[in-house]
Design a protein around this motif. Sequence first.
Motif, PDB file in Angstrom:
ATOM      1  N   GLY A 186       9.466   0.715  -4.124  1.00 36.40           N
ATOM      2  CA  GLY A 186      10.720   1.291  -4.590  1.00 36.40           C
ATOM      3  C   GLY A 186      10.400   2.567  -5.353  1.00 36.40           C
ATOM      4  O   GLY A 186       9.441   2.597  -6.137  1.00 36.40           O
ATOM      5  N   PHE A 187      11.190   3.619  -5.132  1.00 32.34           N
ATOM      6  CA  PHE A 187      10.845   4.897  -5.760  1.00 32.34           C
ATOM      7  C   PHE A 187      12.101   5.613  -6.241  1.00 32.34           C
ATOM      8  O   PHE A 187      12.504   6.633  -5.701  1.00 32.34           O
ATOM      9  N   GLY A 188      12.693   5.024  -7.285  1.00 31.11           N
ATOM     10  CA  GLY A 188      13.869   5.630  -7.888  1.00 31.11           C
ATOM     11  C   GLY A 188      13.542   6.236  -9.235  1.00 31.11           C
ATOM     12  O   GLY A 188      12.458   6.775  -9.460  1.00 31.11           O
ATOM     13  N   ALA A 189      14.495   6.098 -10.154  1.00 33.96           N
ATOM     14  CA  ALA A 189      14.389   6.759 -11.451  1.00 33.96           C
ATOM     15  C   ALA A 189      13.141   6.349 -12.208  1.00 33.96           C
ATOM     16  O   ALA A 189      12.374   7.183 -12.707  1.00 33.96           O
ATOM     17  N   SER A 190      12.891   5.054 -12.333  1.00 34.78           N
ATOM     18  CA  SER A 190      11.761   4.573 -13.105  1.00 34.78           C
ATOM     19  C   SER A 190      10.433   4.833 -12.402  1.00 34.78           C
ATOM     20  O   SER A 190       9.458   5.295 -13.019  1.00 34.78           O
ATOM     21  N   ALA A 191      10.392   4.571 -11.123  1.00 33.60           N
ATOM     22  CA  ALA A 191       9.142   4.690 -10.379  1.00 33.60           C
ATOM     23  C   ALA A 191       8.622   6.116 -10.348  1.00 33.60           C
ATOM     24  O   ALA A 191       7.413   6.348 -10.451  1.00 33.60           O
ATOM     25  N   HIS A 192       9.503   7.090 -10.197  1.00 31.33           N
ATOM     26  CA  HIS A 192       9.005   8.463 -10.062  1.00 31.33           C
ATOM     27  C   HIS A 192       8.432   8.987 -11.379  1.00 31.33           C
ATOM     28  O   HIS A 192       7.631   9.924 -11.382  1.00 31.33           O
ATOM     29  N   VAL A 205      -2.159   6.962  -6.103  1.00 36.49           N
ATOM     30  CA  VAL A 205      -0.867   6.280  -6.022  1.00 36.49           C
ATOM     31  C   VAL A 205      -0.391   6.216  -4.576  1.00 36.49           C
ATOM     32  O   VAL A 205      -0.366   7.235  -3.872  1.00 36.49           O
ATOM     33  N   HIS A 206      -0.014   5.025  -4.142  1.00 37.48           N
ATOM     34  CA  HIS A 206       0.586   4.810  -2.829  1.00 37.48           C
ATOM     35  C   HIS A 206       1.997   4.267  -3.036  1.00 37.48           C
ATOM     36  O   HIS A 206       2.199   3.343  -3.832  1.00 37.48           O
ATOM     37  N   VAL A 207       2.957   4.821  -2.311  1.00 36.03           N
ATOM     38  CA  VAL A 207       4.363   4.464  -2.507  1.00 36.03           C
ATOM     39  C   VAL A 207       4.908   3.806  -1.251  1.00 36.03           C
ATOM     40  O   VAL A 207       4.717   4.313  -0.136  1.00 36.03           O
ATOM     41  N   MET A 208       5.578   2.677  -1.444  1.00 37.12           N
ATOM     42  CA  MET A 208       6.265   1.972  -0.371  1.00 37.12           C
ATOM     43  C   MET A 208       7.754   1.911  -0.709  1.00 37.12           C
ATOM     44  O   MET A 208       8.143   1.276  -1.696  1.00 37.12           O
ATOM     45  N   THR A 209       8.579   2.584   0.077  1.00 34.47           N
ATOM     46  CA  THR A 209      10.016   2.620  -0.196  1.00 34.47           C
ATOM     47  C   THR A 209      10.771   2.908   1.087  1.00 34.47           C
ATOM     48  O   THR A 209      10.227   3.541   2.012  1.00 34.47           O
ATOM     49  N   ARG A 210      12.018   2.471   1.159  1.00 32.15           N
ATOM     50  CA  ARG A 210      12.747   2.571   2.424  1.00 32.15           C
ATOM     51  C   ARG A 210      13.382   3.930   2.660  1.00 32.15           C
ATOM     52  O   ARG A 210      13.626   4.314   3.801  1.00 32.15           O
ATOM     53  N   ALA A 211      13.648   4.698   1.601  1.00 27.26           N
ATOM     54  CA  ALA A 211      14.401   5.945   1.741  1.00 27.26           C
ATOM     55  C   ALA A 211      13.472   7.119   2.018  1.00 27.26           C
ATOM     56  O   ALA A 211      12.544   7.381   1.250  1.00 27.26           O
ATOM     57  N   THR A 229       8.884   0.237   3.037  1.00 28.04           N
ATOM     58  CA  THR A 229       8.739  -0.790   2.000  1.00 28.04           C
ATOM     59  C   THR A 229       7.745  -1.876   2.376  1.00 28.04           C
ATOM     60  O   THR A 229       6.949  -2.320   1.542  1.00 28.04           O
ATOM     61  N   TYR A 230       7.778  -2.342   3.614  1.00 28.98           N
ATOM     62  CA  TYR A 230       6.954  -3.482   4.004  1.00 28.98           C
ATOM     63  C   TYR A 230       5.702  -3.074   4.786  1.00 28.98           C
ATOM     64  O   TYR A 230       4.967  -3.931   5.268  1.00 28.98           O
ATOM     65  N   GLU A 231       5.464  -1.781   4.885  1.00 31.59           N
ATOM     66  CA  GLU A 231       4.249  -1.309   5.546  1.00 31.59           C
ATOM     67  C   GLU A 231       3.070  -1.393   4.581  1.00 31.59           C
ATOM     68  O   GLU A 231       3.210  -1.109   3.397  1.00 31.59           O
ATOM     69  N   PRO A 232       1.897  -1.765   5.051  1.00 29.63           N
ATOM     70  CA  PRO A 232       0.741  -1.847   4.151  1.00 29.63           C
ATOM     71  C   PRO A 232       0.270  -0.460   3.733  1.00 29.63           C
ATOM     72  O   PRO A 232       0.326   0.491   4.527  1.00 29.63           O
ATOM     73  N   PRO A 233      -0.206  -0.317   2.515  1.00 25.80           N
ATOM     74  CA  PRO A 233      -0.792   0.947   2.105  1.00 25.80           C
ATOM     75  C   PRO A 233      -2.102   1.173   2.855  1.00 25.80           C
ATOM     76  O   PRO A 233      -2.673   0.232   3.417  1.00 25.80           O
ATOM     77  N   ALA A 252       4.663  -9.017   0.146  1.00 29.07           N
ATOM     78  CA  ALA A 252       4.011  -7.840   0.725  1.00 29.07           C
ATOM     79  C   ALA A 252       3.139  -7.143  -0.307  1.00 29.07           C
ATOM     80  O   ALA A 252       2.025  -6.695  -0.004  1.00 29.07           O
ATOM     81  N   ALA A 253       3.633  -7.040  -1.546  1.00 21.99           N
ATOM     82  CA  ALA A 253       2.861  -6.392  -2.603  1.00 21.99           C
ATOM     83  C   ALA A 253       1.611  -7.207  -2.942  1.00 21.99           C
ATOM     84  O   ALA A 253       0.524  -6.652  -3.140  1.00 21.99           O
ATOM     85  N   LEU A 254       1.742  -8.532  -3.009  1.00 20.84           N
ATOM     86  CA  LEU A 254       0.589  -9.378  -3.302  1.00 20.84           C
ATOM     87  C   LEU A 254      -0.464  -9.280  -2.199  1.00 20.84           C
ATOM     88  O   LEU A 254      -1.674  -9.241  -2.465  1.00 20.84           O
ATOM     89  N   GLU A 255      -0.012  -9.237  -0.972  1.00 23.67           N
ATOM     90  CA  GLU A 255      -0.937  -9.174   0.156  1.00 23.67           C
ATOM     91  C   GLU A 255      -1.716  -7.859   0.164  1.00 23.67           C
ATOM     92  O   GLU A 255      -2.835  -7.787   0.676  1.00 23.67           O
TER      93      GLU A 255
END
Length: 344
Positions: A186-192, A205-211, A229-233, A252-255
């Motif tokens: 997720g890459f909104g207000a807090s994440a950025h 830093v690797h970012v996984m987000t749908r937008a 979002t669900y793609e592996p880094p 997905a994040a744990l994996e």
Amino acid sequence: MDGARGSESRTERAWIVETPGPVARGPLRAVRRPVPEPGPGEVRVRVEACGVCRTDLHLAEGDLAPHRPGTVPGHEVVGRVDAAGANATRFALGDRIGIAWLRHTCGECKYCAAGHENLCPNSAYTGWDADGGFAEHAVAPEEFAYPLPNGTDPEHLAPLLCAGIIGYRALERAELPPGGRLGIYGFGASAHLAAQVALARGATVHVMTRAEPARRLALALGAASAQGTYEPPPERLDSAIVFAPVGDVVPAALEALDRAGTLALAGIHLTDVPVLNYQRHLFYERQIRSVTANTRRDGTEFLRTAADIGLEVTTTPYPLDRADRALADLAADRVHGAAVLLPD
């Protein structure tokens, strides 16, 4: 100092959560209300800007049960002190201050005594237990307000007061090692904002987000990769933070974590997490840590860090009269960076 007199008969614009429900049904209602008065130990500000946080959306939609009827949301408030209650002496009239999510703790329980005031059972919160900044004025206890610089645009200060502070605490909870590999979901207000702090510390830093616009922003800020979002880094992660309020993201994040990796869950609300497979998701001493509010020390440290590294704050401004539109855009992922209400 007492500047609280003279506003008893004045009214102002404000928004309240009338009946929580889906944002499409209009849970926010525009009202006129008396200008609030500060009580003992409190200050009032004329609001210059107020960020629109996903927590405000959770409150409006009922994911967070309301603590009082007709609450004014908003807990990323920047304003100038224009009145003070009895015994409020910390700030002078005209000082710029910030009002954030945490607004009261008891100071006496075992959590407060141990430096964990964010866990205080008697804590209270702006925009949930008391009216917030979706209005022209806001009131807060002076002990829980933050001094802010005069030389920065209020629009770009507002998101620091929750998105920034919570992102900072989530980063600390994720135990990112020096020069480590961080995944952000997720890459909104807090994440950025959290991403920039991590990058300043030398992280990859690797970012996984749908937008797609969010992925472009992540890369522009210095992320090494940005994918769905669900793609592996592209590599294993030492730490990860889930900002998206979606429990399906957790497996997905744990994996994606390396051995001994830590996952921090940054949201105040998260949909149900699916059943985890011990070997696939948790073995090799991977761990999950939640994030609950923040301490004032977190806020002070983060605001100092933001100034030191020259944090770049991306915002989408809205006039106060369009607060309902800002909330709807946030729900639909149409906000670039952080949404901010501007009363004037």
